[in-house]
Scaffold this motif. Structure first.
Motif, PDB file in Angstrom:
ATOM      1  N   ASN A 278     -37.399 -26.211  49.363  1.00  0.00           N
ATOM      2  CA  ASN A 278     -38.820 -25.850  49.311  1.00  0.00           C
ATOM      3  C   ASN A 278     -39.387 -26.227  47.941  1.00  0.00           C
ATOM      4  O   ASN A 278     -39.808 -25.372  47.153  1.00  0.00           O
ATOM      5  CB  ASN A 278     -39.006 -24.357  49.577  1.00  0.00           C
ATOM      6  CG  ASN A 278     -38.622 -23.960  50.988  1.00  0.00           C
ATOM      7  OD1 ASN A 278     -39.434 -23.976  51.903  1.00  0.00           O
ATOM      8  ND2 ASN A 278     -37.351 -23.614  51.174  1.00  0.00           N
ATOM      9  N   VAL A 281     -42.682 -24.995  46.474  1.00  0.00           N
ATOM     10  CA  VAL A 281     -42.772 -23.690  45.806  1.00  0.00           C
ATOM     11  C   VAL A 281     -42.303 -23.798  44.362  1.00  0.00           C
ATOM     12  O   VAL A 281     -43.037 -23.486  43.419  1.00  0.00           O
ATOM     13  CB  VAL A 281     -41.947 -22.626  46.565  1.00  0.00           C
ATOM     14  CG1 VAL A 281     -41.906 -21.321  45.765  1.00  0.00           C
ATOM     15  CG2 VAL A 281     -42.536 -22.385  47.938  1.00  0.00           C
ATOM     16  N   LYS A 395     -43.008 -17.159  46.275  1.00  0.00           N
ATOM     17  CA  LYS A 395     -44.043 -17.707  47.172  1.00  0.00           C
ATOM     18  C   LYS A 395     -45.413 -17.189  46.795  1.00  0.00           C
ATOM     19  O   LYS A 395     -46.383 -17.959  46.733  1.00  0.00           O
ATOM     20  CB  LYS A 395     -43.735 -17.325  48.609  1.00  0.00           C
ATOM     21  CG  LYS A 395     -42.604 -18.110  49.260  1.00  0.00           C
ATOM     22  CD  LYS A 395     -42.438 -17.621  50.714  1.00  0.00           C
ATOM     23  CE  LYS A 395     -41.363 -18.390  51.434  1.00  0.00           C
ATOM     24  NZ  LYS A 395     -41.173 -17.870  52.817  1.00  0.00           N
TER      25      LYS A 395
END
Length: 400
Positions: A278, A281, A395
């Motif tokens: 990810n 992020v 997040k």
């Protein structure tokens, strides 16, 4: 076929579970040997006091010896409470009969000061010490054996020398976590951390039981003694606050500390997998000049972190080094400033993090107490109770 070395505890039962054969069996299991029991006495006991002692009939003690030794063949044994002279004499006879190597813990006085014997057995104990591999008196028992007061660490050393000259290998448990041993003429000072705690119930049993276990595992006496000191010290350091008196030490602590480190390693590996998967992020939270890191601190104050850290490389994330325990780096030092088990990530203090703090998504402070982000110069350590909570916080900060 799976098997383990077999050892025996020749000791009394502690109804409170913190000392006696109960402590011995916990120690044996923690160190990977199979423990058997030859029960010599029963106590009505808790963390505060011993209210009653019941000696097991001699014929029943002998029956236990025969049942255990004829089938399971323990190679090593340790003694605990031997309530009378006749019990000591019986134990010596059976030890000789079955050729068992003996660690003699001359248990006579509990931590509470209560006597654990029904009569003066000091003369029989002295005879037994001559036949043991090593004896492990605490300083109160050394006073009884030597018939002299011990008021200082110098007195401990003198007592050890006197006992060695008369009865053979010995370790006398001294003051402030420092014990003194003499093995085959070699004098050894055994230093452990001084731990200010009242939760020391069973510490002597754990020490002698761990010596026995290490010997059965094949270690030489000196090595067994050094390892046992380290093991016993940790059980005291993480003793359990149970009962209203002297709480018990915890023979499970050294093993659980390893389990917790592996749990922490697993949490960090899963966190790193998430960050690599990810990048939208993590790349929003780091820059080209700062090396960041991740860490996990266990309840035993071990901190696992990357040997190097995390580096932004173009539009990728580079992981530098393996996960190691207690590396001397910045994230380890900061993690240890706050209590409790936790996971964290050390990031540069950017406008995005400041914006998240102003919106109440994270709470910044300098201590980490009642907050979830610790400020240090131009860096911030975001902490959480587990990997999932930390990912949620990351997040929220990254998305804005």
């Amino acid at each position: 076929m799976h098997t383990r070395p077999v050892v025996a505890t020749i000791a009394g039962s502690d109804s409170g579970g913190g000392a006696g054969l109960q402590a011995d069996l916990k120690t044996f299991s923690a160190l990977g040997v199979f423990g058997t029991t030859i029960i010599t006495g029963l106590t009505a006991q808790n963390t505060r006091t011993v209210t009653k002692v019941l000696e097991i009939p001699l014929d029943f003690i002998e029956a236990q010896f025969d049942a255990v030794c004829l089938d399971l063949h323990p190679t090593h044994a340790k003694t605990g409470m031997l309530a009378s002279g006749k019990v000591v004499e019986l134990v010596l006879r059976k030890i000789r009969e079955y050729n068992i190597k003996l660690v003699l813990d001359p248990v006579m006085v509990a931590k509470s000061g209560s006597l654990l014997v029904t009569e003066d057995i000091s003369e029989q104990i002295k005879k037994a010490m001559k036949e043991a591999i090593i004896s492990t008196p605490n300083r109160y028992e050394a006073e009884i054996i030597n018939k002299t007061k011990i008021n200082s660490q110098d007195d401990v050393i003198k007592a050890a020398r006197e006992i060695y000259s008369k009865y053979g290998n010995v370790v006398v448990k001294g003051f402030n976590g420092v014990d003194y041993a003499i093995i085959d003429g070699e004098e050894i000072e055994l230093k452990g951390d001084y731990i200010s705690t009242k939760n020391t119930h069973g510490s002597g049993d754990v020490f002698s039981a761990s010596i026995t276990a290490y010997l059965a595992l094949g270690y030489k006496l000196k090595d067994a003694l050094i390892r046992a000191k380290k093991f016993a010290t940790m059980t005291v350091k993480y003793g359990l606050d149970l009962g209203g008196g002297y709480g018990p030490v915890d023979p499970f602590a050294p093993i659980e500390s390893i389990v917790k480190r592996e749990e922490g390693r697993n949490q960090l590996e899963n966190l790193l997998w998430y960050l690599e998967s990810n990048l939208n992020v993590i790349l929003k939270l780091i820059n080209d000049t700062s090396k960041v890191n991740v860490a996990y601190m266990t309840k035993y104050n071990d901190v696992l972190s990357l040997a190097g850290g995390l580096i932004k490389y173009l539009d990728k994330l580079k992981i530098d080094g393996p996960i190691l325990n207690n590396v001397n780096n910045e994230i380890t030092r900061i993690m240890r400033e706050t209590p409790d088990e936790k996971i964290g990530i050390l990031l540069p203090f950017t406008d995005k993090i400041l914006d998240a703090a102003e919106k109440g998504k994270i709470k910044l402070n300098k201590s980490g107490i009642n907050g979830d982000a610790i400020l240090r110069d131009n860096m911030v350590l975001i902490i959480a109770k587990d990997k999932d909570e930390l990912i949620r916080k990351l997040k929220e900060v990254a998305i804005g």
